[in-house]
Design an enzyme around this catalytic site. Structure first.
Site, PDB file in Angstrom:
ATOM      1  N   ASN A 110       0.850  -1.186   0.000  1.00  0.00           N
ATOM      2  CA  ASN A 110       0.000   0.000   0.000  1.00  0.00           C
ATOM      3  C   ASN A 110       0.888   1.239   0.000  1.00  0.00           C
ATOM      4  OD1 ASN A 110      -2.445   1.522   0.218  1.00  0.00           O
ATOM      5  ND2 ASN A 110      -2.043   1.808   2.410  1.00  0.00           N
ATOM      6  N   SER A 139       4.725   7.022   2.265  1.00  0.00           N
ATOM      7  CA  SER A 139       5.285   5.733   2.681  1.00  0.00           C
ATOM      8  C   SER A 139       4.689   4.589   1.864  1.00  0.00           C
ATOM      9  CB  SER A 139       4.912   5.438   4.149  1.00  0.00           C
ATOM     10  OG  SER A 139       5.190   6.528   4.995  1.00  0.00           O
ATOM     11  N   ASP A 148      -2.929   0.885   7.945  1.00  0.00           N
ATOM     12  CA  ASP A 148      -1.766   1.752   7.690  1.00  0.00           C
ATOM     13  C   ASP A 148      -0.620   1.457   8.672  1.00  0.00           C
ATOM     14  OD1 ASP A 148      -3.168   3.071   5.635  1.00  0.00           O
ATOM     15  OD2 ASP A 148      -3.994   4.550   7.021  1.00  0.00           O
TER      16      ASP A 148
HETATM   17  C1  GRF Z   1      -2.628   8.668  -2.919  1.00  0.00           C
HETATM   18  O1  GRF Z   1      -2.485   9.864  -2.218  1.00  0.00           O
HETATM   19  C2  GRF Z   1      -2.197   7.515  -2.067  1.00  0.00           C
HETATM   20  O2  GRF Z   1      -1.194   7.845  -1.166  1.00  0.00           O
HETATM   21  C3  GRF Z   1      -3.476   7.162  -1.340  1.00  0.00           C
HETATM   22  O3  GRF Z   1      -4.486   7.361  -2.293  1.00  0.00           O
HETATM   23  C4  GRF Z   1      -4.079   8.348  -3.227  1.00  0.00           C
HETATM   24  C5  GRF Z   1      -4.265   7.796  -4.604  1.00  0.00           C
HETATM   25  O4  GRF Z   1      -3.994   8.762  -5.592  1.00  0.00           O
HETATM   26  N1  GRF Z   1      -3.414   5.818  -0.823  1.00  0.00           N
HETATM   27  P1  GRF Z   1      -4.020   8.377  -7.126  1.00  0.00           P
HETATM   28  O5  GRF Z   1      -5.427   7.839  -7.431  1.00  0.00           O
HETATM   29  O6  GRF Z   1      -2.970   7.371  -7.379  1.00  0.00           O
HETATM   30  O7  GRF Z   1      -3.777   9.671  -7.856  1.00  0.00           O
END
Ligand code: GRF
Length: 216
Positions: A110, A139, A148
């Site tokens: 993730n 991260s 998380d």
């Molecule tokens: C990102 O900020 C990621 O950290 C979080 O969800 C968001 C996804 O953004 N888990 P994207 O759809 O890849 O632009």
């Protein structure tokens, strides 16, 4: 060319991280091969990005299921049609059941927009600003049953500017996400990254609690 590593990506939204992952596999020497992109939302733009790249795009709408377990069971069955070695969460806005997480133990990554363990959950950029943090970031971690909270693989630090808003900060953090997620996927695909008993392992060495740290 090393053995290909089949990957399935799960998302719910824009998919800019998916795009970075796709772009990173175009060079020819990356063993990661994105076999499918699955979304719980039919209107996720990430699905279009997948189609544009010739990658199979599937929708599994959680609203068609009674409860988390039923949805996650169907999701596992769909993912496993592609027999992935790695499952990548790229903005997948669902809490995963314990069964799901266990099923993909050690092969589920993730990305989170904060320097974990700080700011688990939502609104991370605003929370970093409210706390007066001088540094923020993102991260990549292995997913465990703690939300998380799994072992960290890599973090990128972003300096917080005085004039930053949640939006400007989010934009710079996103830029770093697009660097570290392809890196982590590639390490895994090359067989360099794994999950050990005590945490993440890179090239046979345990990573520090922060994961591999990238500073500006
Ligand atoms: C990102 O900020 C990621 O950290 C979080 O969800 C968001 C996804 O953004 N888990 P994207 O759809 O890849 O632009």
């Amino acid at each position: 060319m090393p053995t290909p590593c089949d990957v399935v990506v799960l998302l719910s939204g824009t998919g800019s991280n998916l795009q970075a992952l796709i772009d990173s596999t175009q060079g020819g020497d990356n063993p990661a091969r994105i076999r499918a992109v699955i979304s719980n939302r039919a209107d996720a733009y990430g699905l279009q990005r997948a189609r544009d790249a010739g990658i199979e795009a599937r929708v599994l709408d959680h609203k068609g299921f009674e409860g988390r377990e039923a949805f996650d069971t169907a999701l596992m069955a769909l993912i496993d049609e592609f027999s992935p070695k790695l499952v990548v969460l790229a903005g997948f806005m669902r809490i995963l059941s314990a069964d799901f997480v266990r099923h993909y133990q050690g092969r589920l990554l993730n990305i989170h927009p904060s320097l974990l363990p700080k700011y688990k959950g939502l609104h991370t950029h605003q929370r970093a600003l409210d706390a007066g943090d001088r540094e923020h970031g993102c991260s990549v971690h292995f997913v465990t049953e703690e939300l998380d909270g799994g072992p960290l693989v890599v973090q990128a630090v972003v300096a917080v500017e005085l004039a930053d808003t949640a939006q400007s900060l989010a934009q710079r953090v996103h830029g770093q996400e697009h660097q570290i997620y392809p890196l982590a996927m590639r390490w895994f695909a090359e067989g360099r990254l794994s999950l050990g008993e005590q945490g993440a392992i890179l090239d046979g060495q345990p990573l520090p609690a922060s994961g591999h740290l990238i500073r500006p």
